[in-house]
Design a protein around this motif. Structure first.
Motif: not given
Length: 85
Positions: A18-29, A31-34, A38-41
């Motif tokens: 879960l910790v790794g998934a959250v960390r990866l999701a933050r990075v991807v979100a 990036w996608a906010s460009l 996209a709605d990273p929130g």
């Protein structure tokens, strides 16, 4: 006002915990906010076998002007559009 139909893209990305998934999701979100659509929130993570139980990645509260807080879901202190260091 007529609401337009919206579609959501689900992009599975696997992580070992879960910790790794959250960390990866933050990075991807972030990036996608460009991308304007996209709605990273709204980013969440879930266990592959229990996708109905989702864990929020970002705070998700709306700030002045309608933009979202970009801090982690369980942050301390006031909401912000920028990361605190």
């Amino acid at each position: 006002m007529v609401e337009r139909e919206r579609f959501v893209i689900h992009l599975p990305v696997a992580a070992g915990d879960l910790v790794g998934a959250v960390r990866l999701a933050r990075v991807v979100a972030r990036w996608a906010s460009l991308l304007p659509s996209a709605d990273p929130g709204e980013t969440t993570v879930s266990a592959e076998d229990d996708q109905g139980v989702r864990h929020r990645v970002f705070c998700d509260l709306r700030l002045a002007g309608g933009r979202r807080c970009l801090l982690r879901a369980d942050h301390d202190g006031p909401c912000a559009r920028r990361l605190t260091r």
